[in-house]
Design a protein around this motif. Sequence first.
Motif, mmCIF file in Angstrom:
data_model
loop_
_atom_site.group_PDB
_atom_site.id
_atom_site.type_symbol
_atom_site.label_atom_id
_atom_site.label_comp_id
_atom_site.label_asym_id
_atom_site.label_seq_id
_atom_site.Cartn_x
_atom_site.Cartn_y
_atom_site.Cartn_z
ATOM 1 N N LEU A 151 0.960 -1.179 -0.179
ATOM 2 C CA LEU A 151 -0.020 -0.123 0.467
ATOM 3 C C LEU A 151 0.933 1.124 0.522
ATOM 4 O O LEU A 151 2.036 1.280 0.096
ATOM 5 N N PRO A 152 0.444 2.464 -0.478
ATOM 6 C CA PRO A 152 1.073 3.843 -0.206
ATOM 7 C C PRO A 152 1.828 3.267 1.334
ATOM 8 O O PRO A 152 0.975 3.983 2.179
ATOM 9 N N ASP A 153 3.396 4.175 1.263
ATOM 10 C CA ASP A 153 3.709 4.892 2.159
ATOM 11 C C ASP A 153 2.814 5.853 2.608
ATOM 12 O O ASP A 153 3.099 6.416 2.407
ATOM 13 N N PHE A 154 2.416 5.852 4.532
ATOM 14 C CA PHE A 154 2.344 6.821 5.304
ATOM 15 C C PHE A 154 3.141 7.268 5.359
ATOM 16 O O PHE A 154 2.543 7.896 6.673
ATOM 17 N N ARG A 155 4.501 7.166 5.863
ATOM 18 C CA ARG A 155 5.210 7.063 7.102
ATOM 19 C C ARG A 155 5.644 8.820 7.215
ATOM 20 O O ARG A 155 5.404 9.493 8.335
ATOM 21 N N TRP A 156 5.317 9.898 6.352
ATOM 22 C CA TRP A 156 5.456 11.573 6.513
ATOM 23 C C TRP A 156 4.030 12.059 6.518
ATOM 24 O O TRP A 156 3.909 13.027 7.646
ATOM 25 N N VAL A 157 2.952 11.440 6.670
ATOM 26 C CA VAL A 157 1.931 11.703 7.688
ATOM 27 C C VAL A 157 1.747 11.409 8.560
ATOM 28 O O VAL A 157 0.675 12.005 9.192
ATOM 29 N N LEU A 158 2.330 10.105 8.571
ATOM 30 C CA LEU A 158 2.202 9.934 10.075
ATOM 31 C C LEU A 158 2.828 10.649 10.778
ATOM 32 O O LEU A 158 2.673 11.222 12.469
ATOM 33 N N MET A 159 3.799 10.969 10.192
ATOM 34 C CA MET A 159 4.951 12.541 11.299
ATOM 35 C C MET A 159 4.425 13.153 11.315
ATOM 36 O O MET A 159 4.142 14.127 12.728
ATOM 37 N N VAL A 160 3.755 14.198 10.333
ATOM 38 C CA VAL A 160 2.788 14.957 10.802
ATOM 39 C C VAL A 160 1.774 14.883 11.879
ATOM 40 O O VAL A 160 1.981 15.615 12.972
ATOM 41 N N LEU A 161 1.073 14.071 11.314
ATOM 42 C CA LEU A 161 0.252 13.454 13.136
ATOM 43 C C LEU A 161 1.186 13.876 14.436
ATOM 44 O O LEU A 161 0.345 13.138 14.973
ATOM 45 N N VAL A 162 2.035 13.019 14.277
ATOM 46 C CA VAL A 162 3.227 12.924 15.279
ATOM 47 C C VAL A 162 2.896 13.899 15.703
ATOM 48 O O VAL A 162 2.769 14.280 17.262
ATOM 49 N N PHE A 163 3.089 14.864 15.482
ATOM 50 C CA PHE A 163 3.346 17.097 15.380
ATOM 51 C C PHE A 163 2.011 17.367 15.784
ATOM 52 O O PHE A 163 2.147 18.281 17.155
ATOM 53 N N VAL A 164 1.215 16.722 15.704
ATOM 54 C CA VAL A 164 -0.169 17.331 15.756
ATOM 55 C C VAL A 164 -0.754 16.732 17.225
ATOM 56 O O VAL A 164 -1.481 17.256 18.056
ATOM 57 N N VAL A 165 -0.358 15.751 17.216
ATOM 58 C CA VAL A 165 -0.757 15.037 18.080
ATOM 59 C C VAL A 165 -0.329 15.339 20.154
ATOM 60 O O VAL A 165 -0.804 15.455 21.453
ATOM 61 N N PHE A 166 0.976 15.890 19.475
ATOM 62 C CA PHE A 166 1.931 15.886 20.539
ATOM 63 C C PHE A 166 2.051 16.943 20.573
ATOM 64 O O PHE A 166 3.009 17.168 21.175
#
Length: 254
Positions: A151-166
């Motif tokens: 599937l598409p690699d969502f690591r960059w999206v997840l890294m952005v979510l890290v900054f949003v969540v934390f």
Amino acid sequence: MQLLHFGYQQAVSCLFAVCVFGTLALSKLLTLPAGHRYDFILVVLLLVQVMMVASGLETKDELKVICVFHLIGLALELYKTHMGSWTYPEASWSKVFGVPLYSGFMYASVASYLCQAWRRFNLSMTGWPARGSAAVLGTLIYLNFFTHHFLPDFRWVLMVLVFVVFWKTWVSFTVRDRTYRMPLSLSFLLIGFFIWVAENIATFFGAWQYPDQEQSWHLVGIQKIGSWYLLVIISIILVAQLKRVKEAREPSRP
């Protein structure tokens, strides 16, 4: 003095990781009289783990966390080697589907460091995200390590979510009698960087091998820092959640 004390406590917290990489180096340089190198590493690391608990350097609760990380790491190793991300080319009696059992200790060493540092620096978090959001994010990050192969690699999206969540989360740590604090996301990045440095040492001594290192060793791509950054996030979320569960089960003191 503060910096020296900080460095000393960091070094002690990294003791198990130092034993892992020291064993890798030693087994690479020595000619073993019998058996295979990967089996030798497994036996040594098991003995080190027993000695750390017996000596009190590691608590039984910390050992439980380390065992969880060992299993999580081993599951990831089995999948990644099956998909050809890296290989363990040497022979071994303790291999399971091409993965030597000692490999889980490399993930366990990250857990050992986190548990040791948490205790020695009296870590505390402020602004921890709402219940469940950190766990969901950690689960998505772990699943992405598996799904990005088809599937598409969502690591960059997840890294952005890290900054949003934390983005409101800060970690406080005590050195001697002074308390310092920093954004938790920055600590993720710093730990990820140093694991990347350790990864280069590990591949140099043949702990595992990436496809582009088959002919000769060279530095692991700097983009791997992002992968370790995400893995550290999973690790800290898991350790924090386990500590919260333990605190909830302990009876309150009068």
